[in-house]
Design a protein around this motif. Structure first.
Motif, PDB file in Angstrom:
ATOM      1  N   ILE A  99      -1.070  -5.371  -6.122  1.00 37.73           N
ATOM      2  CA  ILE A  99      -1.231  -5.821  -7.105  1.00 37.73           C
ATOM      3  C   ILE A  99      -1.079  -3.558  -7.843  1.00 37.73           C
ATOM      4  N   ILE A 100      -0.619  -2.872  -7.088  1.00 39.92           N
ATOM      5  CA  ILE A 100      -1.250  -1.876  -7.744  1.00 39.92           C
ATOM      6  C   ILE A 100       0.907  -1.158  -8.247  1.00 39.92           C
ATOM      7  N   MET A 105       3.728  -0.777 -13.271  1.00 41.95           N
ATOM      8  CA  MET A 105       4.692  -0.768 -14.178  1.00 41.95           C
ATOM      9  C   MET A 105       4.391  -1.855 -15.164  1.00 41.95           C
ATOM     10  N   SER A 106       3.475  -2.209 -15.196  1.00 39.71           N
ATOM     11  CA  SER A 106       2.843  -2.897 -16.821  1.00 39.71           C
ATOM     12  C   SER A 106       2.883  -1.772 -17.562  1.00 39.71           C
ATOM     13  N   ALA A 107       2.108  -0.976 -16.472  1.00 37.55           N
ATOM     14  CA  ALA A 107       1.699   0.336 -17.748  1.00 37.55           C
ATOM     15  C   ALA A 107       2.831   0.792 -18.408  1.00 37.55           C
ATOM     16  N   ASP A 118       3.121   4.722  -5.644  1.00 35.98           N
ATOM     17  CA  ASP A 118       1.938   4.075  -4.759  1.00 35.98           C
ATOM     18  C   ASP A 118       1.779   4.707  -2.948  1.00 35.98           C
ATOM     19  N   LEU A 119       3.311   4.909  -2.720  1.00 36.27           N
ATOM     20  CA  LEU A 119       3.032   4.841  -1.610  1.00 36.27           C
ATOM     21  C   LEU A 119       2.790   6.547  -0.748  1.00 36.27           C
ATOM     22  N   MET A 264       9.526  -2.162  -1.757  1.00 35.64           N
ATOM     23  CA  MET A 264       8.250  -2.429  -2.525  1.00 35.64           C
ATOM     24  C   MET A 264       6.718  -1.683  -2.813  1.00 35.64           C
ATOM     25  N   GLY A 265       6.608  -0.055  -2.241  1.00 34.06           N
ATOM     26  CA  GLY A 265       5.581   0.477  -2.134  1.00 34.06           C
ATOM     27  C   GLY A 265       4.119   0.487  -1.546  1.00 34.06           C
ATOM     28  N   VAL A 266       4.952  -0.035  -0.326  1.00 34.95           N
ATOM     29  CA  VAL A 266       3.517  -0.802   0.124  1.00 34.95           C
ATOM     30  C   VAL A 266       3.697   0.092   1.724  1.00 34.95           C
ATOM     31  N   GLY A 267       2.121  -0.332   2.241  1.00 35.79           N
ATOM     32  CA  GLY A 267       2.430   0.078   3.730  1.00 35.79           C
ATOM     33  C   GLY A 267       2.685  -1.134   4.823  1.00 35.79           C
TER      34      GLY A 267
END
Length: 416
Positions: A99-100, A105-107, A118-119, A264-267
């Protein structure tokens, strides 16, 4: 599909367990807490003392479409987002990181900056907390090296795609990232909701962590039968003589994971786990430790080489998320001791679906701006606004519920 979902959840649980250990190691060490304070202090002071107009208005190198403004509000929001993600990770033992990027992006943070930040947040947390803990599983150095060779190459490809789309049209970049999250969160959300409804119908108490996946057999057996040097031996402690597979196949899986992680900015752990188990035939025990190791290197390499040097990391956001997540994951993990698992799983499904709706409702305004979708700008903006409201209302209710349960059960937790 249900087996695949079970493996995705197992991957998320392994990552959540690692995050909890990292959080423990940071919070229990005065030295690491001082380092965290030293890193966060400049961000706090600058964000509180300097107005957005006094700083460079545009971050990220695009004047036509600014990724974010440097304001105190953005810093506070980043702490809240980290708190939300930590609560979900701690409570469910799964999936808070999903959800990060949508939340950022919503903010108002543009997609490519949210991904890079995020990464960097994942990498900063990892190097501050710990390396791979022995309790997380057996690390296979040969598998890890072959996988990292591929994943680092994939990271370069994913970073190139994100930056190329941003240079073509920043709105296109946001649309691309949002569309990917629509598919991912939709899949995870509806399966999680279906899982919750079945548990509720059975009324068996709903173990929040569920059962683990079984090791794959079909495709993995065929790949292990291919003699393509270099051959890698693994699982020697579990199988007499160990298993063997070509390092080429391991590197190809790594390339795919690195590519997706960089976009995606995830691990990338949610993909590594099913690939190791079902495609490569690696035991779950070996997969856990090796997966955590690759997350550290993949996130670090991606954040620094593909985003930081191009100006696509927002330092203030990363520090805010780190502070919030450290607190959230502790509260979430403690709350699981006093709350029935089925209720937490229901909230998890709802939060993931809220993220899905949020990104889905954000697409029309992006498509309208690129003149792909013929829709009124007012209607498109209204849809995006309601998507933002729905997302933050749902995760706020979840956070308040968890915090309330924690506070009201402090006496019970102290006895435990």
């Amino acid at each position: 599909m249900r087996k695949f979902y079970a493996v995705l959840m197992a991957a998320s649980r392994a990552h959540a367990k690692w995050e909890l250990e990292v959080s423990h190691n940071i919070l229990r060490s005065k030295k690491r807490m001082l380092i965290l304070l030293a890193l966060a202090l400049p961000a706090i002071v600058v964000s509180l003392a300097v107005a957005g107009d006094a700083m460079p208005e545009i971050l990220g190198g695009k004047k036509a479409y600014s990724p974010a403004f440097y304001t105190p509000g953005i810093f506070v929001v980043s702490i809240v987002i980290g708190l939300f993600a930590g609560l979900i990770t701690g409570c469910i033992g799964a999936g808070g990181g999903f959800i990060i990027t949508p939340a950022l992006m919503s903010a108002g943070i543009k997609g490519i900056l949210a991904v890079g930040t995020d990464l960097f947040h994942i990498f900063a947390k990892a190097i501050m907390g710990t390396a791979v803990h022995k309790k997380l599983g057996n690390v296979s150095p040969k598998l890890a090296i072959a996988f990292l060779v591929g994943s680092l190459g994939g990271v370069v490809g994913g970073g190139l795609v994100n930056r190329a789309l941003y240079e073509i049209n920043p709105v296109l970049s946001d649309t691309f990232i949002s569309a990917i999250y629509v598919v991912l969160l939709g899949f995870l959300g509806f399966y999680a909701l279906n899982d919750f409804l079945k548990l509720r119908k059975n009324d068996d108490g709903g173990d929040v962590h569920g059962s683990g996946p079984e090791d794959g057999q079909g495709l993995s057996s065929k790949l292990q039968g291919v003699n393509l040097p270099p051959m890698i031996t693994f699982d020697e402690d579990l199988v007499p003589g160990g298993k063997q597979i070509s390092g080429v196949f391991v590197a190809l899986c790594g390339a795919f994971v690195g590519f997706v992680a960089a976009i995606m900015g995830v691990g990338g752990g949610f993909l590594t786990f099913p690939m190791f188990v079902y495609i490569l035939g690696v035991s779950s025990f070996t997969t856990v430790g090796t997966d955590i190791l690759q997350i550290i290197f993949t996130a670090g390499f991606a954040s620094i080489t593909q985003y930081a040097i191009y100006g696509f990391i927002f330092y203030t956001l990363a520090m805010g998320m780190l502070i919030g997540s450290l607190l959230g994951i502790q509260l979430g993990a403690l709350t699981t001791r006093v709350v029935k698992g089925i209720y937490i799983r229901g909230f998890y499904a709802t939060a993931i679906l809220a993220g899905f709706v949020n990104r889905l409702f954000a697409l029309p305004v992006k498509l309208q701006e690129m003149e792909i979708l013929d829709i009124s700008p007012e209607i498109a903006k209204t849809m995006a606004t309601w998507g933002n409201y729905a997302f933050f209302v749902v995760v706020s209710i979840f956070a308040l519920w968890v915090i309330t349960k924690f506070i009201t059960n402090i006496p019970t937790l102290r006895r435990d």
